[in-house]
Design an enzyme around this catalytic site. Sequence first.
Site, PDB file in Angstrom:
ATOM      1  CB  SER A  18      -0.916   0.011   1.220  1.00 15.11           C
ATOM      2  OG  SER A  18      -1.679  -1.170   1.275  1.00 15.11           O
TER       3      SER A  18
HETATM    4  N1  SAM Z   1      -0.504  -5.007   4.295  1.00 18.43           N
HETATM    5  C1  SAM Z   1       0.166  -5.238   3.056  1.00 18.43           C
HETATM    6  C2  SAM Z   1       1.536  -4.616   3.004  1.00 18.43           C
HETATM    7  O1  SAM Z   1       1.953  -3.992   3.984  1.00 18.43           O
HETATM    8  O2  SAM Z   1       2.185  -4.812   1.983  1.00 18.43           O
HETATM    9  C3  SAM Z   1      -0.616  -4.784   1.848  1.00 18.43           C
HETATM   10  C4  SAM Z   1      -1.484  -5.865   1.420  1.00 18.43           C
HETATM   11  S1  SAM Z   1      -2.190  -5.910  -0.163  1.00 18.43           S
HETATM   12  C5  SAM Z   1      -2.790  -4.292  -0.443  1.00 18.43           C
HETATM   13  C6  SAM Z   1      -3.626  -6.878   0.300  1.00 18.43           C
HETATM   14  C7  SAM Z   1      -3.319  -8.319   0.658  1.00 18.43           C
HETATM   15  O3  SAM Z   1      -4.526  -8.901   1.163  1.00 18.43           O
HETATM   16  C8  SAM Z   1      -2.882  -9.180  -0.519  1.00 18.43           C
HETATM   17  O4  SAM Z   1      -1.639  -9.770  -0.226  1.00 18.43           O
HETATM   18  C9  SAM Z   1      -3.997 -10.226  -0.636  1.00 18.43           C
HETATM   19  O5  SAM Z   1      -3.539 -11.493  -1.055  1.00 18.43           O
HETATM   20  C10 SAM Z   1      -4.527 -10.252   0.786  1.00 18.43           C
HETATM   21  N2  SAM Z   1      -5.903 -10.759   0.964  1.00 18.43           N
HETATM   22  C11 SAM Z   1      -6.996 -10.575   0.185  1.00 18.43           C
HETATM   23  N3  SAM Z   1      -8.075 -11.188   0.728  1.00 18.43           N
HETATM   24  C12 SAM Z   1      -7.653 -11.762   1.894  1.00 18.43           C
HETATM   25  C13 SAM Z   1      -8.278 -12.532   2.921  1.00 18.43           C
HETATM   26  N4  SAM Z   1      -9.586 -12.858   2.894  1.00 18.43           N
HETATM   27  N5  SAM Z   1      -7.537 -12.950   3.969  1.00 18.43           N
HETATM   28  C14 SAM Z   1      -6.212 -12.641   4.037  1.00 18.43           C
HETATM   29  N6  SAM Z   1      -5.558 -11.938   3.103  1.00 18.43           N
HETATM   30  C15 SAM Z   1      -6.261 -11.489   2.050  1.00 18.43           C
END
Ligand code: SAM
Length: 212
Positions: A59
């Site tokens: 992000s």
């Molecule tokens: N917090 C992260 C960082 O610091 O880089 C950014 C994460 S990215 C914007 C969103 C993440 O959420 C992705 O890696 C995606 O695979 C994960 N994701 C999506 N749906 C999810 C779920 N139901 N449970 C866990 N992770 C999930």
Amino acid sequence: MYKTDRKLLVEELENNGIVDPYVLKAIGEVKREKFIPEAIKHYAYKDVALPIGYGQTISQPYTVAFMTQLLNLKEKSKILEIGTGSGYQAALLFNMGMEVYSIERNISIFSDTLKLFDQLRIRVKCKCGDGTLGWKDQAPFDGIIVTAGSPVVPTELKNQLSINGKLVIPVGDKETQMLKVITKEDDGLFSEENYPQFKFVPLIGREGWKDA
Ligand code: SAM
């Protein structure tokens, strides 16, 4: 390396309204370049989201700082993050002295980030699975931060908040979302604040989107 860039990023975030000194200190200390693919490391201190592979992103620093500030953290709070991704958000929370739990659904991202946490000695309890269901065995949490956009607020996440705990979650359609801050008040009821206008990758799961 990148020390000056980190300092400049902190100044930029301050100019854009981030005021929490603990959040700013953590941004000034955690090396964002460690959480970014080698080929685009030189963009690490631009205030933008960047691709981390598998169609996912790390992000934008402003968004990470704003969401962390909204959690209004006390020392040693117990925090659950949904969407470990690159690990940067969890690393900031760990740097701030929080007890961090994090769930990632993508097994490849999960195992890469686990290795990185190990290398950097970042102690975060991680689990691969559907974060829309929370982490019941470890609840309640003082803060829950969801780093992917959801169509609704997952009920389980609200249920897993402690009294005065806060859930920060982007809710909306797949194009744009509102950041919701849901607080479990002293009487056990929930209050809600909303901050427009954000854009996240979709939260996929039983209480999220059914597909990307
Ligand atoms: N917090 C992260 C960082 O610091 O880089 C950014 C994460 S990215 C914007 C969103 C993440 O959420 C992705 O890696 C995606 O695979 C994960 N994701 C999506 N749906 C999810 C779920 N139901 N449970 C866990 N992770 C999930």
